[in-house]
Design a protein around this motif. Structure first.
Motif, PDB file in Angstrom:
ATOM      1  N   UNK A 134       0.820  -1.221   0.000  1.00 49.19           N
ATOM      2  CA  UNK A 134       0.000   0.000   0.000  1.00 49.19           C
ATOM      3  C   UNK A 134       0.854   1.271   0.000  1.00 49.19           C
ATOM      4  N   UNK A 135       2.173   1.095  -0.067  1.00 50.64           N
ATOM      5  CA  UNK A 135       3.055   2.248  -0.213  1.00 50.64           C
ATOM      6  C   UNK A 135       3.459   2.928   1.076  1.00 50.64           C
ATOM      7  N   UNK A 136       3.449   2.215   2.184  1.00 48.83           N
ATOM      8  CA  UNK A 136       3.850   2.822   3.458  1.00 48.83           C
ATOM      9  C   UNK A 136       5.304   3.285   3.393  1.00 48.83           C
ATOM     10  N   UNK A 137       5.545   4.513   3.815  1.00 46.35           N
ATOM     11  CA  UNK A 137       6.901   5.073   3.774  1.00 46.35           C
ATOM     12  C   UNK A 137       7.455   5.372   5.163  1.00 46.35           C
ATOM     13  N   UNK A 138       6.728   5.007   6.213  1.00 45.15           N
ATOM     14  CA  UNK A 138       7.209   5.295   7.571  1.00 45.15           C
ATOM     15  C   UNK A 138       8.492   4.532   7.853  1.00 45.15           C
ATOM     16  N   UNK A 139       9.418   5.186   8.543  1.00 40.16           N
ATOM     17  CA  UNK A 139      10.694   4.546   8.868  1.00 40.16           C
ATOM     18  C   UNK A 139      11.030   4.736  10.340  1.00 40.16           C
ATOM     19  N   UNK A 140      10.091   5.284  11.134  1.00 39.41           N
ATOM     20  CA  UNK A 140      10.339   5.495  12.561  1.00 39.41           C
ATOM     21  C   UNK A 140       9.496   4.509  13.365  1.00 39.41           C
TER      22      UNK A 140
END
Length: 232
Positions: A134-140
């Motif tokens: 779904x394109x999640x870009x979170x990295x934290x």
């Protein structure tokens, strides 16, 4: 990782074992029957699946993840709200199962204490595959919280679905919608708490801590915290 193709020879064994799983579970006897049916040398089969049927149960789960990823890539999600995309993805993962009894037997297998880590890793992998697709870009820290929450949604959905005898699985679809709504309510509460000036002494430091937590690098088989890379 879930989006990596399964070894063709292991795939053959997986197809061969499924009829036996319905009667014997993911057991040594089912594995031996599959090996005999495929006509592969037992030593080679042991190389492909050091843990025998357990490795095929894991491969079956990952096959479902692959099916979900493909179906999600082919789906038209442009007019969907994001919460509907997540619900649709969970529904597609359930729809990717072609043998309900294999999942039932797998749930029993991975509920055993010594198999719990493997089961948790598979569920986490499914949640990770959905968010990635779904394109999640979170990295934290949000990377972890998103997958943790979705893991709970997916695992509870599977248990509900195993007992669902409604027409076309309508009850399971409704269950998914309710669970996603619960998640959305949680997110709304979290957002309101973060905006509350009276809670800033607590939410401020916590937010800074979460931002310093980093998602793991995408090394095969190391997406679940605390898990080591599996041997090839």
């Amino acid at each position: 990782m879930p989006n990596q193709p399964i070894d063709p020879a292991k795939d053959q064994l997986l197809d061969a074992i499924l009829p036996y799983v319905a009667f014997d579970g993911w057991s040594a006897s089912a594995f031996d029957a599959a090996v005999a049916e495929v006509g592969i040398a037992p030593a080679h089969a042991k190389t492909l699946c050091p843990r025998g049927a357990v490795d095929l149960a894991i491969a079956y789960h990952k096959r479902g993840d692959l099916g979900m990823i493909k179906a999600l890539a082919d789906a038209d999600l442009r007019d969907m709200r994001f919460r509907d995309k997540v619900a649709h993805a969970v529904g597609l993962r359930i729809a990717a199962v072609d043998d309900k009894e294999a999942v039932r037997r797998g749930s029993t297998l991975f509920a055993m204490p010594h198999m719990a880590a493997d089961g948790a890793k598979l569920i986490w992998g499914t949640a990770d595959a959905i968010w990635d697709a779904l394109g999640d870009t979170s990295r934290d820290g949000n990377w972890y919280s998103k997958r943790l929450i979705l893991s709970g949604v997916y695992s509870s959905t599977v248990l509900y679905w195993l007992g669902d005898d409604s027409l076309d699985g309508q009850a399971t679809t409704a269950f998914i919608e309710r669970r996603i709504d619960d998640v959305m309510q949680f997110e709304k509460v979290k957002a309101s708490v973060n905006k509350n000036p009276l809670l800033k002494p607590i939410t401020g430091p916590l937010g800074r801590l979460m931002s310093q937590i980093k998602a793991p690098s995408k090394i095969p088989q190391v997406d679940l915290p605390g898990m080591c890379k599996d041997p090839e």
